[in-house]
Design a protein around this motif. Structure first.
Motif, short mmCIF file in Angstrom:
data_model
loop_
_atom_site.label_atom_id
_atom_site.label_comp_id
_atom_site.label_asym_id
_atom_site.label_seq_id
_atom_site.Cartn_x
_atom_site.Cartn_y
_atom_site.Cartn_z
N ALA A 1 83.12 175.60 19.87
CA ALA A 1 82.35 176.85 19.88
C ALA A 1 80.86 176.57 20.07
CB ALA A 1 82.59 177.61 18.58
N LEU A 2 80.34 175.56 19.35
CA LEU A 2 78.92 175.25 19.47
C LEU A 2 78.59 174.71 20.85
CD1 LEU A 2 76.29 174.23 17.23
CD2 LEU A 2 76.83 172.39 18.82
N LEU A 3 79.44 173.85 21.38
CA LEU A 3 79.19 173.28 22.71
C LEU A 3 79.20 174.37 23.77
CD1 LEU A 3 81.33 170.05 22.36
CD2 LEU A 3 78.84 170.26 22.24
N GLU A 4 80.09 175.33 23.60
CA GLU A 4 80.15 176.47 24.51
C GLU A 4 78.84 177.26 24.44
OE1 GLU A 4 83.22 178.08 26.20
OE2 GLU A 4 81.46 178.98 27.14
N GLU A 5 78.38 177.49 23.21
CA GLU A 5 77.19 178.32 23.02
C GLU A 5 75.93 177.61 23.53
OE1 GLU A 5 76.26 179.17 18.88
OE2 GLU A 5 74.17 179.39 19.51
N VAL A 6 75.79 176.33 23.19
CA VAL A 6 74.55 175.61 23.48
C VAL A 6 74.53 175.04 24.89
CG1 VAL A 6 73.14 173.63 22.83
CG2 VAL A 6 74.12 175.09 21.07
N TYR A 7 75.62 174.41 25.29
CA TYR A 7 75.63 173.72 26.60
C TYR A 7 76.32 174.55 27.68
CZ TYR A 7 74.11 169.37 24.41
OH TYR A 7 73.39 168.39 23.76
N ARG A 8 76.98 175.64 27.28
CA ARG A 8 77.73 176.48 28.23
C ARG A 8 78.79 175.65 28.97
NH1 ARG A 8 76.05 180.94 27.03
NH2 ARG A 8 73.87 181.37 26.62
N VAL A 9 79.49 174.83 28.20
CA VAL A 9 80.60 174.08 28.78
C VAL A 9 81.83 174.28 27.90
CG1 VAL A 9 79.23 172.28 29.87
CG2 VAL A 9 80.02 171.97 27.53
#
Lengths: 275, 359
Positions: free
Chosen positions: A233-241
């Protein structure tokens, strides 16, 4: 073992940096305990380098304080801070024919008065530092002629020679091959110094950081142990991946695999990515 | 993973082989011998040639009269003591001064192509000198020329300083641009003053001054640049470690405890004052301050603790030799020394560069 200073507590308190009306770092508060290694991660332009610059006195924060063992680093003389906190930066000496030894010897400057030469202790500290980064045989080589990775290791050696208890490292693994990436970070860990390390490689950050601090658009969006912070979830939010996080069966360290754009988690029936 | 290296003591490094370059002390001694040799030749040669033994006899006799019996005509003593020695001393002072200034300035702007004449200070001095030579502004008799030149240098220094420094910061780019722009404007002013004078003799004297020369120096004047260069070189030696840090880059220097902007501003003022004091008595002599630091870095490396004393000696020897050539090659005419330093310096520099590239 090498003489390092006493590991200190490094704390940023509501640090903001505004340059040209743009807030590059906003209200950042974090603390690195004595001997702790914190990995600072975040996408390009998140403000990692800007934040680090306020720690080693290259950029005065617009507001907020940076404290080393409770003492404001911007209120102490530069030399005194340089005996307690070293920085490993991207910046390298230019076209001046300095030898690797010369570059490393700069680390002893904060301890020296005008007209005071290097003594045997200084020379031993410098050679020890070069030795532990595996570049002692290059001591006489011109710094300019080294490969990117060798340069990086010499700059870490200079920070070692500075003999501080705290280190700030901005992308110290840039240009390094896998073995030397691990070596460099292992070296920092082994010193037992307080360290904040900006890293791009999240797997390295997870492997070497006691905690991870995630910066996004100038703000801290998460801090904590790698397993708690590095979530899909965090990687999606921060890095958009879209990323998959699983725990390494032997070490328990989180491992991240990123899905390339346009691919779903399972490939098409023909084994090729769907068009 | 190679964790084993940390436990192993590094082999002791032999003192001589510690640096890959030539051993330092012998190089320094050689450079010292070079200065003495150049000075001896500088005093011996001229319209009245003197044997080198006699030169030393006269000098020693002056120092310790009982040591040597004066077996020479008194006029020779006058030539040595009042004509040639002050000029040789000035040559040494100017050469050493320009060379250490060049080396320090190259660190300050972190560019090995910087020359002391880049600061704009020498153009300021030229305006001052031209005012005396062409417009006949003369207030202080024999001292008018150097004093006016130094005053011009100070004006240029202040201009460049305030143009380059904003909000307590002095960046290398602003420093170079301010220096070059100020220099161009002041050169234009000097050029206009010369062209509009309409007197060919004045024009020639101004042109000669601009191309540099050590002629006509007396003991009354030589001690001022000598003291300035001695003090300035001492001060630079005192900050040779911070000078090294400047080579590492602005941020790295800051992280190693240096207040970069304050240090850079202070160094600029020191170097500009030195250059002003030198140019005021010798005119603008280019190339020395650019070239000598390069040669010395090839010989002993870039560490300022080693390089500054070496560059002072080499610069002194070079300038004394260049001045000797300037006044003997086309005697009784004198070639402006700035022409010689550029003519000999340029090709030598290119040769060194090519040799280094081939290595």
């Amino acid at each position: 073992m090498r003489e390092t200073g006493t590991p200190a507590t490094l704390r940023a308190e509501k640090v903001s940096v505004v340059i040209g009306g743009r807030a590059l770092v906003q209200d950042v508060t974090f603390q690195v305990g004595p001997g702790e290694v914190v990995a600072l991660v975040g996408p390009n332009g998140a403000g990692k380098s800007t934040l680090l610059r306020t720690l080693y006195r290259a950029l005065r924060p617009t507001s907020g304080r940076v404290l080393l063992d409770g003492e404001d680093v911007w209120r102490m003389p530069g030399r005194r801070l340089a005996r307690r906190l070293a920085a490993v930066l991207q910046e390298t000496p230019g076209e001046f024919d300095l030898t690797v030894y010369d570059v490393t010897a700069m680390g002893r400057t904060p301890y020296k008065r005008a007209f005071q030469g290097d003594d045997a202790d200084d020379r031993r500290i410098i050679m020890d530092a070069l030795e532990s980064l595996d570049v002692a045989d290059l001591a006489e080589a011109p710094f300019d002629r080294l490969s990117g990775g060798e340069k990086q290791r010499v700059l870490i050696a200079r920070a070692l020679a500075q003999g501080t208890g705290t280190m700030v490292l901005d992308e110290p693994t840039n240009h390094l091959d896998m073995r030397h990436q691990l070596d460099a970070l292992q070296q920092v860990r082994r010193l037992g110094v307080t360290a904040i390390v900006a890293l791009h490689d999240l797997n390295l950050a997870a492997a070497f950081g006691d905690r991870i601090c995630v910066l996004n658009a100038g703000r801290v969006v998460a801090t904590g142990p790698p397993a708690a912070v590095l979530t899909p979830a965090l990687l999606e939010e921060v890095y958009r991946v879209t990323a998959d996080v699983h725990s390494d069966p032997r070490t328990g360290i989180p491992q991240i695999s990123v899905m390339p754009y346009g691919r779903s988690a399972s490939p098409g029936a023909d084994g090729r990515p769907p068009k | 993973m190679t964790g084993t290296t940390t436990g192993v003591r590094p082999a002791p490094v032999p003192a001589v082989a510690r640096r890959g370059r030539l051993p330092y002390v012998p190089v320094l001694v050689l450079l010292g011998i070079l200065v003495v040799a150049a000075a001896t030749a500088g005093i011996a040669f001229g319209s009245v040639p003197l044997p080198p033994g006699q030169v030393w006899g006269i000098l020693l006799h002056r120092l310790v009269p009982s040591l040597v019996d004066p077996a020479w005509p008194p006029v020779r003593e006058t030539i040595v003591m009042d004509v040639r020695l002050p000029r040789v001393v000035l040559g040494g002072v100017v050469g050493a001064g320009l060379s250490v200034c060049g080396m320090a300035l190259q660190a300050v702007v972190r560019n090995p192509l910087a020359d002391p004449m880049l600061l704009g200070v020498s153009s300021g001095a030229t305006v001052g000198a031209v005012l005396v030579l062409v417009v006949n502004v003369s207030l202080l008799g024999a001292f008018s020329l150097p004093v006016a030149a130094f005053a011009g240098a100070l004006v240029a220094l202040l201009l460049v300083y305030f143009l380059a420094r904003t909000g307590g910061r002095m960046t290398t780019v602003r420093l170079v641009l301010s220096g070059v722009a100020t220099g161009e404007v002041l050169s234009a002013v000097a050029g206009y003053l010369i062209v509009s004078s309409g007197d060919p003799r004045k024009t020639e004297s101004a042109l000669r001054w601009m191309l540099g020369g050590l002629a006509g120096i007396t003991w009354d004047l030589v001690w001022i640049p000598a003291a300035a260069v001695l003090l300035g070189t001492g001060a630079l030696l005192g900050v040779s470690r911070p000078l090294n840090l400047l080579l590492a880059g602005e941020e790295a220097a800051a992280s190693l405890g240096l207040n970069v902007h304050r240090f850079r501003a202070a160094l600029f003022v020191l170097v500009a004052l030195l250059v002003g004091a030198i140019v005021a008595v010798s005119g603008s002599i280019g190339f020395v301050g650019l070239m000598m630091p390069h040669v010395v870095r090839l010989l002993v490396g870039a560490d300022h603790r080693r390089a500054l004393p070496a560059v002072a000696l080499l610069g002194a020897a070079f300038m004394i030799a260049a001045d000797l050539a300037a006044r003997t090659l086309t005697a009784p005419e004198e070639i402006p020394i700035g022409i010689l330093t550029a003519l000999t310096g340029g090709p030598f520099f290119l040769w060194l560069m090519r040799r280094k590239a081939a290595r």
